[in-house]
Write a protein that holds these residues in place. Structure first.
Motif, PDB file in Angstrom:
ATOM      1  N   TYR A 148     -10.305   1.545   2.263  1.00 20.65           N
ATOM      2  CA  TYR A 148      -9.567   2.529   1.469  1.00 20.65           C
ATOM      3  C   TYR A 148     -10.002   2.451   0.011  1.00 20.65           C
ATOM      4  O   TYR A 148     -10.301   1.357  -0.487  1.00 20.65           O
ATOM      5  CB  TYR A 148      -8.050   2.259   1.558  1.00 20.65           C
ATOM      6  N   PHE A 187      -5.310   3.319  -3.479  1.00 25.65           N
ATOM      7  CA  PHE A 187      -4.235   3.100  -2.515  1.00 25.65           C
ATOM      8  C   PHE A 187      -3.336   1.939  -2.928  1.00 25.65           C
ATOM      9  O   PHE A 187      -2.236   1.799  -2.419  1.00 25.65           O
ATOM     10  CB  PHE A 187      -4.800   2.858  -1.101  1.00 25.65           C
ATOM     11  N   VAL A 188      -3.828   1.102  -3.819  1.00 25.96           N
ATOM     12  CA  VAL A 188      -2.974   0.043  -4.376  1.00 25.96           C
ATOM     13  C   VAL A 188      -2.737   0.424  -5.831  1.00 25.96           C
ATOM     14  O   VAL A 188      -3.583   0.213  -6.688  1.00 25.96           O
ATOM     15  CB  VAL A 188      -3.643  -1.344  -4.257  1.00 25.96           C
ATOM     16  N   VAL A 216       0.840  -1.190   0.000  1.00 27.42           N
ATOM     17  CA  VAL A 216       0.000   0.000   0.000  1.00 27.42           C
ATOM     18  C   VAL A 216       0.878   1.243   0.000  1.00 27.42           C
ATOM     19  O   VAL A 216       1.828   1.338   0.760  1.00 27.42           O
ATOM     20  CB  VAL A 216      -0.940   0.011   1.228  1.00 27.42           C
ATOM     21  N   GLU A 261       1.909   4.627   1.014  1.00 27.16           N
ATOM     22  CA  GLU A 261       1.682   5.487   2.162  1.00 27.16           C
ATOM     23  C   GLU A 261       2.811   6.487   2.231  1.00 27.16           C
ATOM     24  O   GLU A 261       3.930   6.183   1.876  1.00 27.16           O
ATOM     25  CB  GLU A 261       1.663   4.665   3.454  1.00 27.16           C
TER      26      GLU A 261
END
Ligand SMILES: [Zn+2]
Length: 168
Positions: free
Chosen positions: A125, A129-130, A62, A64
């Motif tokens: 999410y 996010f991926v 992911v 971040e």
């Protein structure tokens, strides 16, 4: 709807997930659909496209800002109908956290799945996010109850393989 996903925490998480998309209207929660698999394309900086495939149960990397790499197991893939009548896709994650220990024999880092009652991290999410395929590979630290078809879901430990090389 699975009981794990119902209740106030789930609804709060979904509201937060929409905030990432800039959408803050009140939500209806009876318009959810569940999927086992999703595929989508992400545009690369160089103009190319990457195809992402995610199945429920996969461990994904992911994006971040705070941490270099965060990992999560996909618990569910949901489509939710927003009040603009469009469906928006989301992932429901169980986060993996590093245990600060390694398997002695394999020298693999050991990760544990987030406790399902631990609400420290949000679970839902938006799918963006991926945005890349994971370059890390996780193996279940199998127990004696694991079979070829079904891993023992009470054993929440995973080995991160450092011996997996990304093809270029
Ligand atoms: Zn297993």
């Amino acid at each position: 709807m699975p009981s794990k996903l119902s209740g106030g925490a789930f609804e709060k998480d979904l509201i937060h997930a929409y905030e990432y998309l800039g959408k803050t209207a009140a939500l209806l929660f009876n318009t959810l659909e569940f999927y086992n698999y999703i595929a989508y394309s992400v545009k690369e900086d160089n103009g190319g496209m990457t195809r992402i495939h995610v199945r429920v149960g996969d461990i994904v990397e992911v994006s971040e800002e705070q941490e270099e790499n965060a990992y999560a197991q996909v618990k569910a893939i949901i489509l939710h109908k927003y009040n603009d009548k469009k469906f928006y896709p989301f992932f429901v994650f169980d986060w993996l956290s590093f245990t600060n220990s390694h398997n002695n024999l394999l020298q693999c880092a050991l990760y544990t799945l987030q406790n399902q009652t631990n609400r420290q991290w949000r679970c839902i999410y938006p799918i963006n996010f991926v945005d890349h395929n994971s370059s890390s590979h996780f193996l279940h630290a199998c127990s004696r109850k694991c079979t070829l078809r079904q891993h023992d879901s009470t054993k929440r430990l995973y080995l991160k393989s450092e011996f997996f090389y990304k093809a270029v």
